[in-house]
Scaffold this motif. Structure first.
Motif, mmCIF file in Angstrom:
data_model
loop_
_atom_site.group_PDB
_atom_site.id
_atom_site.type_symbol
_atom_site.label_atom_id
_atom_site.label_comp_id
_atom_site.label_asym_id
_atom_site.label_seq_id
_atom_site.Cartn_x
_atom_site.Cartn_y
_atom_site.Cartn_z
ATOM 1 N N MET A 1 0.827 -1.210 0.000
ATOM 2 C CA MET A 1 0.000 0.000 0.000
ATOM 3 C C MET A 1 0.860 1.258 0.000
ATOM 4 S SD MET A 1 -3.214 -0.832 -0.110
ATOM 5 C CE MET A 1 -3.984 0.670 0.475
ATOM 6 N N ALA A 2 1.929 1.241 0.787
ATOM 7 C CA ALA A 2 2.825 2.400 0.820
ATOM 8 C C ALA A 2 3.512 2.596 -0.524
ATOM 9 C CB ALA A 2 3.858 2.222 1.934
ATOM 10 N N ALA A 3 3.897 1.488 -1.175
ATOM 11 C CA ALA A 3 4.539 1.601 -2.482
ATOM 12 C C ALA A 3 3.582 2.177 -3.526
ATOM 13 C CB ALA A 3 5.046 0.220 -2.927
ATOM 14 N N ILE A 4 2.322 1.740 -3.471
ATOM 15 C CA ILE A 4 1.330 2.291 -4.394
ATOM 16 C C ILE A 4 1.146 3.781 -4.163
ATOM 17 C CG2 ILE A 4 -1.117 2.239 -5.029
ATOM 18 C CD1 ILE A 4 -1.099 -0.753 -4.448
ATOM 19 N N ALA A 5 1.053 4.170 -2.896
ATOM 20 C CA ALA A 5 0.867 5.590 -2.580
ATOM 21 C C ALA A 5 2.061 6.423 -3.038
ATOM 22 C CB ALA A 5 0.636 5.754 -1.079
ATOM 23 N N VAL A 6 3.268 5.902 -2.838
ATOM 24 C CA VAL A 6 4.459 6.641 -3.249
ATOM 25 C C VAL A 6 4.508 6.764 -4.772
ATOM 26 C CG1 VAL A 6 6.982 6.548 -3.330
ATOM 27 C CG2 VAL A 6 5.783 6.054 -1.192
ATOM 28 N N PHE A 7 4.210 5.674 -5.475
ATOM 29 C CA PHE A 7 4.225 5.713 -6.942
ATOM 30 C C PHE A 7 3.213 6.719 -7.479
ATOM 31 C CE2 PHE A 7 2.041 4.163 -10.768
ATOM 32 C CZ PHE A 7 3.061 4.268 -11.689
ATOM 33 N N LEU A 8 1.975 6.652 -6.971
ATOM 34 C CA LEU A 8 0.948 7.579 -7.440
ATOM 35 C C LEU A 8 1.314 9.023 -7.113
ATOM 36 C CD1 LEU A 8 -2.331 5.656 -6.466
ATOM 37 C CD2 LEU A 8 -1.298 5.854 -8.727
ATOM 38 N N SER A 9 1.835 9.244 -5.922
ATOM 39 C CA SER A 9 2.185 10.615 -5.528
ATOM 40 C C SER A 9 3.314 11.172 -6.389
ATOM 41 C CB SER A 9 2.587 10.643 -4.051
ATOM 42 O OG SER A 9 1.534 10.192 -3.233
ATOM 43 N N TYR A 10 4.318 10.343 -6.681
ATOM 44 C CA TYR A 10 5.444 10.812 -7.491
ATOM 45 C C TYR A 10 5.007 11.148 -8.907
ATOM 46 C CZ TYR A 10 9.696 10.621 -10.284
ATOM 47 O OH TYR A 10 10.694 10.910 -11.173
ATOM 48 N N ARG A 11 4.269 10.229 -9.546
ATOM 49 C CA ARG A 11 3.831 10.489 -10.913
ATOM 50 C C ARG A 11 2.830 11.645 -10.963
ATOM 51 N NH1 ARG A 11 4.826 6.184 -14.479
ATOM 52 N NH2 ARG A 11 3.913 7.573 -16.051
ATOM 53 N N ALA A 12 1.992 11.762 -9.947
ATOM 54 C CA ALA A 12 1.038 12.878 -9.918
ATOM 55 C C ALA A 12 1.748 14.211 -9.769
ATOM 56 C CB ALA A 12 0.037 12.674 -8.789
ATOM 57 N N SER A 13 2.801 14.239 -8.966
ATOM 58 C CA SER A 13 3.529 15.500 -8.772
ATOM 59 C C SER A 13 4.174 15.980 -10.065
ATOM 60 C CB SER A 13 4.592 15.325 -7.685
ATOM 61 O OG SER A 13 5.569 14.373 -8.092
ATOM 62 N N LEU A 14 4.607 15.046 -10.932
ATOM 63 C CA LEU A 14 5.206 15.434 -12.213
ATOM 64 C C LEU A 14 4.191 16.152 -13.094
ATOM 65 C CD1 LEU A 14 7.249 12.202 -13.067
ATOM 66 C CD2 LEU A 14 8.068 14.317 -11.997
ATOM 67 N N ALA A 15 2.928 15.704 -13.042
ATOM 68 C CA ALA A 15 1.899 16.319 -13.887
ATOM 69 C C ALA A 15 1.352 17.593 -13.267
ATOM 70 C CB ALA A 15 0.766 15.317 -14.123
ATOM 71 N N ILE A 16 1.057 17.558 -11.990
ATOM 72 C CA ILE A 16 0.447 18.726 -11.342
ATOM 73 C C ILE A 16 1.411 19.908 -11.354
ATOM 74 C CG2 ILE A 16 -0.475 19.596 -9.159
ATOM 75 C CD1 ILE A 16 -1.509 16.807 -8.592
ATOM 76 N N GLY A 17 2.718 19.625 -11.273
ATOM 77 C CA GLY A 17 3.682 20.720 -11.296
ATOM 78 C C GLY A 17 3.689 21.492 -12.601
ATOM 79 N N LYS A 18 3.246 20.872 -13.707
ATOM 80 C CA LYS A 18 3.204 21.547 -15.006
ATOM 81 C C LYS A 18 1.800 22.004 -15.390
ATOM 82 C CE LYS A 18 7.086 18.745 -16.683
ATOM 83 N NZ LYS A 18 7.551 17.779 -17.709
ATOM 84 N N ASP A 19 0.832 21.777 -14.544
ATOM 85 C CA ASP A 19 -0.553 22.149 -14.843
ATOM 86 C C ASP A 19 -0.728 23.654 -14.671
ATOM 87 O OD1 ASP A 19 -3.236 22.182 -15.311
ATOM 88 O OD2 ASP A 19 -3.812 21.238 -13.409
ATOM 89 N N HIS A 20 -1.250 24.316 -15.703
ATOM 90 C CA HIS A 20 -1.487 25.755 -15.640
ATOM 91 C C HIS A 20 -2.919 26.079 -15.231
ATOM 92 C CE1 HIS A 20 2.153 27.808 -17.496
ATOM 93 N NE2 HIS A 20 2.486 26.526 -17.416
#
Length: 335
Positions: free
Chosen positions: A52-71
């Motif tokens: 569960m922790a690995a899933i949360a870390v994976f989702l959070s990391y990939r989400a941060s890559l997209a949200i950081g570029k969202d205008h």
């Protein structure tokens, strides 16, 4: 007569073992098989937490890559254009569609499921209760794609009459107005989800009602209560927490249902005031329909929406656990 001749000296009190001695004795009495089973069960629990922790870390990391570029604002933007430069996307419409369809499903499924569970446990003859319960169990085993195909080929074509009736008598509300388009709307999705979660809620509620102490029902009958009064005063209060927990389990499936929703719904990235007109979308449906053709950045954006759904599901399951912990007696342990 000397009373001292009838008295005997009491044996000295046996010293009580210390906590360390008790633990040492327990370890010595434990068989090798018990120690192996304890290690396996403990390791399985730890492994589940790690996954569960690995899933949360994976989702959070990939989400941060997209949200950081969202205008746009990821939570409030009514648009999903990850191919633009700069990209603009948000989950407002997806969150609205997911919540609305789940509310419709719960409003339709919970009363019917509780009624079926009460019928099986307190009204139906034994010869009838078994087959009905068996059919409900079979419904829980039907794959989602089968529900989706049935919804697209059978349910949708037969919704015109219901939609026309709602438009004629309740169209003035705006919520049930219909422009006579294809009935691939949020209401159709909610009805399909209600059918899908009905077996889950029914089965859990049935087991909860079976755990009601027999003495409670007999006491109510002895006081002159009717069958319905027994259910209202003894059965439903005892199983209320269990029914709520069962409903939350059904809600968890309704929130994350993918294939059936994608098969029935005609998605559009807008919010319709009417539940009868096509439009809207859900988290799971949006991910399923766009993931295969999305760019690497678009997939990160979809994973970001999946993270939101992941958090919502965890909150729902956590709320169910809290309800169970508050009233553990519904399990029948104290009966």
């Amino acid at each position: 007569m000397d009373i001292s001749t009838y008295t005997t000296d009491a044996p000295p009190p046996t010293p009580r073992p210390t906590e360390t001695e008790r633990k040492r004795a327990a370890r010595g009495a434990t068989r090798p098989g018990d120690r192996i089973f304890l290690g396996l069960s403990r390791g399985s629990g730890i492994l589940l937490l790690v996954i569960m922790a690995a899933i949360a870390v994976f989702l959070s990391y990939r989400a941060s890559l997209a949200i950081g570029k969202d205008h746009g604002n990821f939570l409030t933007t009514f648009e999903w254009n990850t191919g633009l430069q700069p990209p603009v996307f948000g989950i407002a419409i997806l969150a609205f569609g997911t919540i609305v369809s789940s509310i419709i499903a719960m409003a339709l499924a919970v009363p019917v499921a509780v009624a079926i569970a009460l019928f099986i446990t307190h009204y139906a003859p034994r010869r009838m209760a078994g087959p009905v319960a068996y059919v409900i169990d079979l419904l829980a085993a039907v794959p989602s794609i089968v529900y989706g195909l049935w919804g697209a080929l059978v349910l949708v074509p037969h919704m015109n009459g219901l939609f026309g009736w709602l438009n004629d008598y309740l169209g003035w509300t705006g919520i049930f107005s219909w422009d006579e388009g294809a009935p691939r709307s949020m209401l159709t999705v909610g009805i399909l989800l209600a059918i899908m979660i009905l077996p889950i809620i029914t089965n859990v509620s049935r087991e909860v009602f079976r755990q009601v102490p027999q003495m409670h029902e007999e006491a109510a009958l002895a006081l002159g209560a009717t069958r319905w009064e027994v259910i209202r005063m003894a059965v439903i209060p005892f199983g209320r927490s269990g029914v709520i927990s069962a409903s939350m389990l059904g809600l968890g499936r309704a929130l994350g249902e993918t294939i059936a929703v994608a098969t029935v719904l005609s998605p559009a990235f807008d919010i319709q005031a009417s539940l009868l007109n096509p439009g809207g979308g859900t988290f799971a449906q949006n991910i399923a329909s766009k993931f295969s053709e999305a760019t690497p950045f678009g997939r990160d954006a979809l994973i970001a929406s999946g993270l939101v759904l992941f958090v919502i599901t965890l909150l729902v399951n956590g709320a169910a656990r809290v309800i169970i912990a508050r009233r553990a007696e519904y399990s029948g342990a104290n009966a």
